[in-house]
Design a protein around this motif. Structure first.
Motif, PDB file in Angstrom:
ATOM      1  N   VAL A 145     -30.506  29.076   4.526  1.00 50.06           N
ATOM      2  CA  VAL A 145     -31.863  30.104   4.431  1.00 50.06           C
ATOM      3  C   VAL A 145     -31.658  30.917   3.345  1.00 50.06           C
ATOM      4  CG1 VAL A 145     -31.541  30.300   6.967  1.00 50.06           C
ATOM      5  CG2 VAL A 145     -29.819  31.712   5.671  1.00 50.06           C
ATOM      6  N   SER A 146     -30.926  30.610   2.275  1.00 48.24           N
ATOM      7  CA  SER A 146     -30.850  31.503   1.024  1.00 48.24           C
ATOM      8  C   SER A 146     -32.044  30.996   0.259  1.00 48.24           C
ATOM      9  CB  SER A 146     -29.528  31.448   0.614  1.00 48.24           C
ATOM     10  OG  SER A 146     -29.381  30.067  -0.151  1.00 48.24           O
ATOM     11  N   ALA A 167     -34.086  23.768   7.944  1.00 46.27           N
ATOM     12  CA  ALA A 167     -33.450  23.443   9.156  1.00 46.27           C
ATOM     13  C   ALA A 167     -33.201  22.013   9.106  1.00 46.27           C
ATOM     14  CB  ALA A 167     -34.126  23.755  10.449  1.00 46.27           C
ATOM     15  N   HIS A 168     -31.725  21.521   8.912  1.00 54.56           N
ATOM     16  CA  HIS A 168     -31.455  20.055   8.785  1.00 54.56           C
ATOM     17  C   HIS A 168     -31.057  19.928  10.265  1.00 54.56           C
ATOM     18  CE1 HIS A 168     -28.673  17.177   6.814  1.00 54.56           C
ATOM     19  NE2 HIS A 168     -29.644  16.248   7.424  1.00 54.56           N
TER      20      HIS A 168
END
Length: 147
Positions: free
Chosen positions: A69-70, A76-77
């Motif tokens: 999220v950075s 999303a993996h």
């Protein structure tokens, strides 16, 4: 079409899922949404029972997902290695964020618990395939229709 259902007990929630199971076809996508403990997995237990599954149905909480999220856009993996291709129904808990990526035709089922722990279940059909089954869906779930 949108249908409002009331399930007073966990067994009622399973029964609603079992009733829906009779309308499911291979490649159907059902997106389940609601707070923790609202009844999503209990509902899936009913669907599995209605489809004749004998395995224990548990929450897929520990399915492998890594989030990053950075960066400029969060990632999303998701590891779907264990999900083999084939004739199946796809039930996705917490699926709202990716619902439109999953299928143009799907059911969206939202769960909420009342103060007295009665489940309010809202079933929404999306796409022509589900619109064709809307009448059968209404009949199958009439027993639990909210007043």
């Amino acid at each position: 079409m949108e249908l409002a259902i009331r399930a007073a007990t966990a067994e009622d929630t399973r029964d609603v899922g079992a009733a829906l199971a009779g309308l499911l076809r291979t490649h159907d996508v059902v997106v389940l949404t609601g707070e923790l403990g609202a009844g999503k997995t209990t509902f899936v237990q009913g669907i599995a029972r209605g489809l004749g599954a004998t395995e224990h149905v548990a929450s897929p909480t520990f399915t492998l997902v890594r989030e990053y999220v950075s960066g400029r856009v969060p990632v999303a993996h998701v590891d779907l290695y264990r999900l083999e291709e084939g004739e199946r129904v796809l039930l996705v808990e917490w699926g709202d964020p990716v619902a439109e990526l999953l299928a143009d035709e799907r059911l969206r089922i939202e769960f909420a618990a009342d103060a007295d722990d009665v489940r309010r279940i809202t079933v929404a059909t999306i796409g022509p395939s589900w619109e064709e089954r809307a009448g059968d869906l209404t009949i199958a779930l009439t027993k639990w229709a909210a007043p």
